[in-house]
Write a protein that holds these residues in place. Structure first.
Motif, PDB file in Angstrom:
ATOM      1  N   LEU A 147      20.798 -56.357 107.119  1.00 46.80           N
ATOM      2  CA  LEU A 147      20.096 -55.844 105.745  1.00 46.80           C
ATOM      3  C   LEU A 147      20.165 -54.964 104.862  1.00 46.80           C
TER       4      LEU A 147
ATOM      5  N   LEU B 279      13.619 -53.740 101.213  1.00 50.29           N
ATOM      6  CA  LEU B 279      12.240 -54.083 101.286  1.00 50.29           C
ATOM      7  C   LEU B 279      12.361 -53.765 102.960  1.00 50.29           C
ATOM      8  N   PHE B 280      12.576 -54.941 103.512  1.00 45.51           N
ATOM      9  CA  PHE B 280      12.321 -55.060 104.921  1.00 45.51           C
ATOM     10  C   PHE B 280      13.127 -54.212 105.690  1.00 45.51           C
TER      11      PHE B 280
ATOM     12  N   LEU C 123      17.545 -60.080  93.076  1.00 42.76           N
ATOM     13  CA  LEU C 123      16.588 -60.419  93.840  1.00 42.76           C
ATOM     14  C   LEU C 123      16.798 -60.427  95.960  1.00 42.76           C
ATOM     15  N   VAL C 124      17.712 -60.836  96.038  1.00 44.66           N
ATOM     16  CA  VAL C 124      18.048 -61.260  97.446  1.00 44.66           C
ATOM     17  C   VAL C 124      18.923 -59.107  97.569  1.00 44.66           C
TER      18      VAL C 124
ATOM     19  N   ARG D  38      10.344 -51.546 105.444  1.00 42.42           N
ATOM     20  CA  ARG D  38       9.510 -51.506 105.923  1.00 42.42           C
ATOM     21  C   ARG D  38       9.468 -51.827 108.120  1.00 42.42           C
TER      22      ARG D  38
ATOM     23  N   ALA E 116      21.246 -55.371 101.355  1.00 41.90           N
ATOM     24  CA  ALA E 116      21.214 -54.614 100.361  1.00 41.90           C
ATOM     25  C   ALA E 116      22.036 -53.557  99.082  1.00 41.90           C
TER      26      ALA E 116
ATOM     27  N   CYS F 252      16.641 -56.639  96.675  1.00 35.76           N
ATOM     28  CA  CYS F 252      15.449 -55.687  96.922  1.00 35.76           C
ATOM     29  C   CYS F 252      14.731 -56.388  98.028  1.00 35.76           C
ATOM     30  N   LEU F 253      14.532 -57.736  97.915  1.00 34.15           N
ATOM     31  CA  LEU F 253      13.583 -58.407  99.465  1.00 34.15           C
ATOM     32  C   LEU F 253      14.540 -57.227 100.646  1.00 34.15           C
ATOM     33  N   ALA F 254      15.909 -57.295 100.522  1.00 30.99           N
ATOM     34  CA  ALA F 254      16.271 -56.603 101.534  1.00 30.99           C
ATOM     35  C   ALA F 254      16.365 -55.665 101.714  1.00 30.99           C
TER      36      ALA F 254
END
Length: 241
Positions: free
Chosen positions: A82, A66-67, A59-60, A70, A86, A62-64
């Motif tokens: 980041l 995404l950032f 999860l961490v 973006r 990831a 995947c969040l990285a």
């Protein structure tokens, strides 16, 4: 950027051990009896606590990702941090899945035993891990161009920082320094080797890319975090420490 690698290793530990296993243990209604850099014990654990570790790292990671895509931050240091988080965590997640599918050990092996998975889980998990590792490489390869900007050292230096600091942090646990150090090396040097392979997808171009300015504030904060983690968490927390 070397201290960035050490910080990434700590973030990976927090994601896997504290967030993943820790929340899983709480959901199980268990009690944390040991927490180190890469060792976690929970009294009353079930498959939720066992599987929580790798899921936390996933999860961490995947969040990285995404950032990174973006592009909310134009700061090249933030984007590199980041990107490295990831890459290292996702490669670790899928490599762990493959390794534990082979020998049936540790997190996924415990989940399989707790849920009484059929023998075919070994083949299925290994296949998913291999495919996931390949997909991670493809995703990070796409992101690498804008993050690395032709400077290959931005890939290798944080990786080396994580690969060297992880065994040192892991060895601080007096309950099994050598075995823990080897686990740290396997986790942050061998498992994310796909990160190193990204070098072949990045074209060297140091002239036109923007240099990352040294941030003494970042270095200072990172060193404080590493020192606190090394003195408080890495030696072991809990009644089994």
């Amino acid at each position: 950027m070397t201290v960035l690698g050490a910080l990434v290793a700590i973030i990976g530990s927090v994601a896997h051990e504290m967030i993943g296993h820790g929340l899983g243990c709480a959901l199980d209604g268990g009690t944390i009896t040991l927490l180190t850099f890469l060792v976690f014990r929970c009294d009353g654990a079930t498959w939720i606590a066992d599987g929580g570790g790798p899921i936390g790292a996933l999860l961490v990671g995947c969040l990285a990702v995404l950032f990174v895509f973006r592009r909310r931050s134009r700061d090249p240091l933030v984007r590199l941090a980041l990107f490295t988080i990831a890459s290292m965590l996702l490669f670790w997640f899928f490599a762990q899945m493959v390794a534990e599918a082979v020998d049936g050990s540790d997190d996924w092996g415990h989940v399989a035993r707790d849920l009484d998975w059929p023998k075919e889980w070994h083949v299925t998990a290994a296949a998913l891990g291999i495919v996931g590792y390949w997909l991670t490489f493809q995703v990070m390869r796409r992101a690498a161009a804008s993050v690395i900007e032709g400077r290959r050292m931005r890939l290798i230096v944080p990786y080396l920082g994580a690969a060297l600091s992880a065994p040192a942090l892991a060895a601080l646990w007096h309950g099994g320094a050598l075995a823990s150090a080897m686990d740290g090396f396997m986790t942050f040097a061998v498992a994310p080797f796909g990160h190193v392979m990204l070098l072949f997808s990045v074209q060297q171009n140091d002239v036109t890319s923007r240099p990352i300015r040294r941030s003494y504030a970042f270095i200072g904060v990172a060193l404080v975090i590493v020192a606190l983690f090394a003195t408080v968490v890495a030696p072991g927390l809990g009644r089994l420490s």
